[in-house]
Design an enzyme around this catalytic site. Sequence first.
Site, PDB file in Angstrom:
ATOM      1  N   ASP A  99       0.861  -1.173   0.000  1.00 11.38           N
ATOM      2  CA  ASP A  99       0.000   0.000   0.000  1.00 11.38           C
ATOM      3  C   ASP A  99       0.903   1.231   0.000  1.00 11.38           C
ATOM      4  OD1 ASP A  99      -2.077   1.747   0.114  1.00 11.38           O
ATOM      5  OD2 ASP A  99      -2.891   1.021   2.015  1.00 11.38           O
ATOM      6  N   ALA A 100       1.082   1.826  -1.179  1.00 10.83           N
ATOM      7  CA  ALA A 100       2.023   2.940  -1.322  1.00 10.83           C
ATOM      8  C   ALA A 100       1.393   4.102  -2.085  1.00 10.83           C
ATOM      9  CB  ALA A 100       3.287   2.471  -2.044  1.00 10.83           C
ATOM     10  N   LYS A 101       0.248   3.864  -2.723  1.00  6.11           N
ATOM     11  CA  LYS A 101      -0.489   4.913  -3.429  1.00  6.11           C
ATOM     12  C   LYS A 101       0.420   5.732  -4.334  1.00  6.11           C
ATOM     13  CE  LYS A 101      -4.174   4.969   0.054  1.00  6.11           C
ATOM     14  NZ  LYS A 101      -3.695   3.864   0.908  1.00  6.11           N
ATOM     15  N   ARG A 102       1.340   5.087  -5.013  1.00  2.00           N
ATOM     16  CA  ARG A 102       2.296   5.757  -5.873  1.00  2.00           C
ATOM     17  C   ARG A 102       1.608   6.345  -7.094  1.00  2.00           C
ATOM     18  NH1 ARG A 102       4.815   5.501  -1.611  1.00  2.00           N
ATOM     19  NH2 ARG A 102       6.936   4.705  -1.427  1.00  2.00           N
TER      20      ARG A 102
END
Lengths: 302, 302
Positions: A99-102
């Site tokens: 979960d990094a929402k890059r």
Amino acid sequence: MIIDTLIKGIQEKDNPTVVGLDTSFDYLPEEMRAGVADSKGAAEAIFAFNKKLIDAVADVVPAVKVQIAYYEMYGVEGLRAFAQTLQYAKAQGLIVITDAKRNDIGATAECYAKAFLGETPVGGSSLRAFDSDFLTVNGYLGSDSIKPFLSKAPNGEKGIFVLVKTSNRSSGELQDMKLENGKTVYEYMGALVEEWGSTLVGECGYSCVGAVVGATHPAQAEILRREMPHTFFLIPGYGAQGGTANDLKVCFKADGTGGIVNSSRGILCAYRQDRYKGMPFDAAARQACLDMKSDLNAVIKG
Amino acid sequence: MIIDTLIKGIQEKDNPTVVGLDTSFDYLPEEMRAGVADSKGAAEAIFAFNKKLIDAVADVVPAVKVQIAYYEMYGVEGLRAFAQTLQYAKAQGLIVITDAKRNDIGATAECYAKAFLGETPVGGSSLRAFDSDFLTVNGYLGSDSIKPFLSKAPNGEKGIFVLVKTSNRSSGELQDMKLENGKTVYEYMGALVEEWGSTLVGECGYSCVGAVVGATHPAQAEILRREMPHTFFLIPGYGAQGGTANDLKVCFKADGTGGIVNSSRGILCAYRQDRYKGMPFDAAARQACLDMKSDLNAVIKG
């Protein structure tokens, strides 16, 4: 395709729960925190905690979601613990969601894609820096910012979850705004997600391009479930954030498929709840996963 | 406030240029790439390149923007080079912008804020993991995802740049969509940015909450400049992405203030251009910064 593997895992374990490893140092039992003096010590303690927790839940949940922000704040040492956690979870047979929402423009998204879903060539060989099965991404920049993530796995060996309707209170500020055509921003993003995934639909009927849809906004989730028939949902917001099994029922189809529900604090800190009092943290986490399974299945399959 | 420091730096050096350290290993001269066999070697070579480059440009530009994706793809070793680059640039008196486009719900945004703009408590002391003056963020999640970044610097000691209108080709897919009220999504995001910054306006008249506005979309930039009088722009897209000085003139006010223009490849790889042929990479980069200064000032002040 990776989405088939995820759904098979959910079915085999009869549990649509993903354990969120948002492992704040404060969540660790006191004896694991004692004597830690620097970021290296904190990171090692966090990984030791994650490892025991993964061991305890690996046979009752199909997947873990590792939130990179909790590791970045410990710098390089924190990111080492992050990488070790991904590797360890994978080795125990779990599906690993980073979960990094890059998000970035194409050339830069390509670097993120290499880091999390692909490989970086170096000196004649290559490196899988933070190898994950799925990565969460933010679609504000549009198609050319998403394509590099898909190009790493043209046959669906990897997947992404795109933010559509997030679980936080302010998510409506932009996401619920109505467009000229009568649709909301989140519905429009949902339509883009369906399109991005259209060539990556697995045997399960869902594509490798999933959507993040919060459990805390059932009215919006219901609309999205209807408008996104081929999109699998990653559902945050259950438990500590206030979402209940009843709230998120609308994320699932009548056949009981359609999403996987995240819980982080509710599992990591289960040992602090009255309900699990006196249990070691890992045993409490396992029991919390089993209780969550019952809670979810009663509603989803009910 | 940090925005005053940035603008003072631009004025003192008479140069609204920020050097983008999107340092791809491929950009390094062959002799710096030779013999590199692993991610540690690649990361060390990248930092060595950045160091020489920073030395060469520190007296002619006010700031660097370090794009974290280029470091993440080398894993933990890459992130060490990233941290070293931030520290080194800061020590040479440069303003440091981390380009990471982070975003998440409040509790998680708080972790990112600690990592880049604040500090992480550990064992009685604290760690500044990736200490930056400014961080780029993505506002798709709304106010409660932005506030944690501002809370790290209640008096404007740090700043953020929020994505408003990005430089990539597909940015219009969502950002140019018209809302029911006749405004576009990017204008609406721009209005949120003005509001988020309203209590953090420095002596310069701009706030510590800036906006990313691409040089490649002049029509939209012109509207934003008018509607966001207190917002300073970080302007990508000049050079390699196709934006010219004339395109980005609209990002500036009549007094010549209003933004800082990023160039990455155009400076990092200047030594490969015919124009700078035969120059060492660092001397070529310095000359490219000076040439960019002339190019920009001729138009902005013209």
